[in-house]
Design a protein around this motif. Sequence first.
Motif, PDB file in Angstrom:
ATOM      1  N   GLY A 168      13.508  13.240  -9.124  1.00 14.37           N
ATOM      2  CA  GLY A 168      14.138  12.226  -9.961  1.00 14.37           C
ATOM      3  C   GLY A 168      15.336  12.823 -10.671  1.00 14.37           C
ATOM      4  N   ASP A 169      15.540  12.435 -11.917  1.00 18.93           N
ATOM      5  CA  ASP A 169      16.619  12.995 -12.728  1.00 18.93           C
ATOM      6  C   ASP A 169      16.191  14.341 -13.315  1.00 18.93           C
ATOM      7  OD1 ASP A 169      18.208  10.560 -12.500  1.00 18.93           O
ATOM      8  OD2 ASP A 169      16.780   9.666 -13.899  1.00 18.93           O
ATOM      9  N   GLY A 170      17.168  15.148 -13.686  1.00 15.34           N
ATOM     10  CA  GLY A 170      16.840  16.344 -14.432  1.00 15.34           C
ATOM     11  C   GLY A 170      16.310  15.993 -15.803  1.00 15.34           C
ATOM     12  N   LEU A 171      17.058  15.145 -16.532  1.00 17.91           N
ATOM     13  CA  LEU A 171      16.676  14.653 -17.853  1.00 17.91           C
ATOM     14  C   LEU A 171      16.791  13.133 -17.856  1.00 17.91           C
ATOM     15  CD1 LEU A 171      18.622  17.201 -20.058  1.00 17.91           C
ATOM     16  CD2 LEU A 171      16.180  16.766 -20.282  1.00 17.91           C
ATOM     17  N   LEU A 172      15.720  12.459 -18.262  1.00 19.21           N
ATOM     18  CA  LEU A 172      15.721  11.005 -18.383  1.00 19.21           C
ATOM     19  C   LEU A 172      15.407  10.664 -19.835  1.00 19.21           C
ATOM     20  CD1 LEU A 172      15.756   8.096 -17.403  1.00 19.21           C
ATOM     21  CD2 LEU A 172      13.402   8.401 -16.586  1.00 19.21           C
ATOM     22  N   LEU A 173      16.384  10.082 -20.530  1.00 18.80           N
ATOM     23  CA  LEU A 173      16.244   9.763 -21.947  1.00 18.80           C
ATOM     24  C   LEU A 173      16.360   8.255 -22.117  1.00 18.80           C
ATOM     25  CD1 LEU A 173      18.596  12.540 -23.383  1.00 18.80           C
ATOM     26  CD2 LEU A 173      16.154  12.699 -22.846  1.00 18.80           C
ATOM     27  N   GLN A 174      15.331   7.672 -22.739  1.00 19.92           N
ATOM     28  CA  GLN A 174      15.296   6.219 -22.871  1.00 19.92           C
ATOM     29  C   GLN A 174      15.025   5.853 -24.325  1.00 19.92           C
ATOM     30  OE1 GLN A 174      13.444   3.739 -19.781  1.00 19.92           O
ATOM     31  NE2 GLN A 174      12.073   2.969 -21.378  1.00 19.92           N
ATOM     32  N   ASN A 175      15.992   5.183 -24.950  1.00 21.28           N
ATOM     33  CA  ASN A 175      15.855   4.747 -26.331  1.00 21.28           C
ATOM     34  C   ASN A 175      15.694   5.907 -27.301  1.00 21.28           C
ATOM     35  OD1 ASN A 175      16.259   2.050 -26.806  1.00 21.28           O
ATOM     36  ND2 ASN A 175      14.213   1.460 -26.177  1.00 21.28           N
ATOM     37  N   VAL A 176      16.115   7.096 -26.912  1.00 22.78           N
ATOM     38  CA  VAL A 176      15.972   8.262 -27.778  1.00 22.78           C
ATOM     39  C   VAL A 176      17.067   8.233 -28.840  1.00 22.78           C
ATOM     40  CG1 VAL A 176      16.068  10.779 -27.841  1.00 22.78           C
ATOM     41  CG2 VAL A 176      14.858   9.624 -26.001  1.00 22.78           C
ATOM     42  N   GLU A 177      16.697   8.472 -30.078  1.00 20.49           N
ATOM     43  CA  GLU A 177      17.675   8.424 -31.146  1.00 20.49           C
ATOM     44  C   GLU A 177      18.437   9.727 -31.299  1.00 20.49           C
ATOM     45  OE1 GLU A 177      16.115   6.877 -34.752  1.00 20.49           O
ATOM     46  OE2 GLU A 177      15.232   5.129 -33.801  1.00 20.49           O
ATOM     47  N   SER A 178      17.861  10.858 -30.867  1.00 17.57           N
ATOM     48  CA  SER A 178      18.604  12.110 -30.937  1.00 17.57           C
ATOM     49  C   SER A 178      18.059  13.090 -29.918  1.00 17.57           C
ATOM     50  CB  SER A 178      18.521  12.729 -32.345  1.00 17.57           C
ATOM     51  OG  SER A 178      17.226  13.201 -32.623  1.00 17.57           O
ATOM     52  N   ALA A 179      18.966  13.817 -29.326  1.00 13.33           N
ATOM     53  CA  ALA A 179      18.602  14.898 -28.418  1.00 13.33           C
ATOM     54  C   ALA A 179      19.695  15.941 -28.484  1.00 13.33           C
ATOM     55  CB  ALA A 179      18.436  14.395 -26.979  1.00 13.33           C
TER      56      ALA A 179
END
Length: 534
Positions: A168-179
């Motif tokens: 899949g993706d390396g990083l999958l961020l969904q609705n995350v407020e901070s990274a």
Amino acid sequence: MAATSRGKSEIRVTRDVDNEVWSDQRLHVDGIDAMIVGGYATCLDDVATGRSTIAGMKGEPLLKVRGTIALELRGLNLKGGSASQDTFGGVVDFQGNGALRISDALVTGASSSHPDRAAVGVRGVLDASLTVGDDVAIVDNLTSGLMAIAHARLELRGERVSLSRNEGDGLLLQNVESADIALADSHISHNAGFALRYRNPEWPLPGDGVVRLRSTRSSAPLHVEENRTGAILVTATNRARTLCMSNVAVLGHVASGSPQDFNASVIRIDGPNAHFTNECDAIGDASARACMAAVCNVVANNVANGPVISVTGGATARIEKMFVLANSAPTLIGANDDHRPGESFVGVRNSLFAGNDVGDSIATTGRFAFVSVGATTIAENAGHFGRTFQLDEGGRLAVSTSIVDQEQTLLTADGPGAMPLFVAVLARNIGDAWPRDGVLIGRPSFRDNSFELEPTSLGIDAASAQGGLDIRGHARDVDLLDVPDARKPRDLGAFETPVPRPDSIFGDGFEGSWLRRDEPMPMPRTRRALRVSH
């Protein structure tokens, strides 16, 4: 499994002996503070050496983390496990509150029959954080590498971190407020999906979100390399989602989707609340301000069926100090190139576009989009393209203090309402471009093996002082005494020519190595050998 607890908070796992592993395991941590540490020969040893291997089974995650916890995983090879409809991580599934930290670990072998799952999945109920430290490899999973959802905060702040070869993706961020993805000697590469996918679906959480993607070592950019779908996709419709990228090398992608699809571009910023920038200090990230003093990002050796960088659907991108080199695509910058509604904006400053193979135009401004280019050099690009800038109905284009050294015509404007503006632009071929005011027709004289202007070139001391730094972090507005400039000390293009010094003669190749010098990105000196080594 064979593990013992010494005290309240430490669980020791004995390391592999004769290649044996703790197999077919299902672990559950609920509401406790603990460390699970591997690498011990026996649980009574004082020093850990190496790692211990724990293997899961199909149908369930290897490790479920629930409740409010403070959990650390260290010195472990975590292999196998499956994510289901109700879980997000096949190897580690954290749904709860508190903090999870992973360091000195291998995470591999996750599987799932559901889309958008990962080897490590974190979903915050109220407030959850995942921290990834040094020497972590999340590789060879049949899922994405790492996924963070909802009330989850993500911090990747280690050295020698790899998110690679995941399906899949390396990083999958969904609705995350901070990274904060702040890595050194690390890479996100060879994943089947994107290196990073940051999305805001229709059920957003309140509050805006910011993701920072950067290298913490100026001499070694974070490598985002050869991911099969593309490098970066940011989509946002309801709440603002901003990606700040600094000191990153985006290399070797083949974005082979249909020309207007999301997977036809190497970097795609999509939606009225999607934003891209490398001016990280503008969003409160003081530690990333070094990006503003030298070349910030490199996008090189990529192939795309659409724009290399696509900004559409009302999105915005502010690009500063970027090298765009040796790519092959119909266009390098596309604003509303897919003709969708929305006033998309792209601002490019102090950047270099060179050595690319282009099919249509360097930059395309679609309907109702706005592209602004300043203090930028566009030179020695090849291909079948007939114009540098394509301006469609209702689009706006502003180009200032820049060099366009291309044999192709400067501009093609189609349809009513197209509004171009040129201020202090040096261009080789203006063609039928309008307006002609603000364009100096001619060719620059570049120094040997450089895109820096010769002191006697057109474009030297040709614009009013504006302050700031050039693409290399050198001071702007250097007034060469022998040049009659009518009190205009600023050079055109991305490079300010310094006052000549005896030691300013450059050699072939790049100015320094990414691994040996304090330059965050390579400086191309050999203009006809622009392929970036990686």
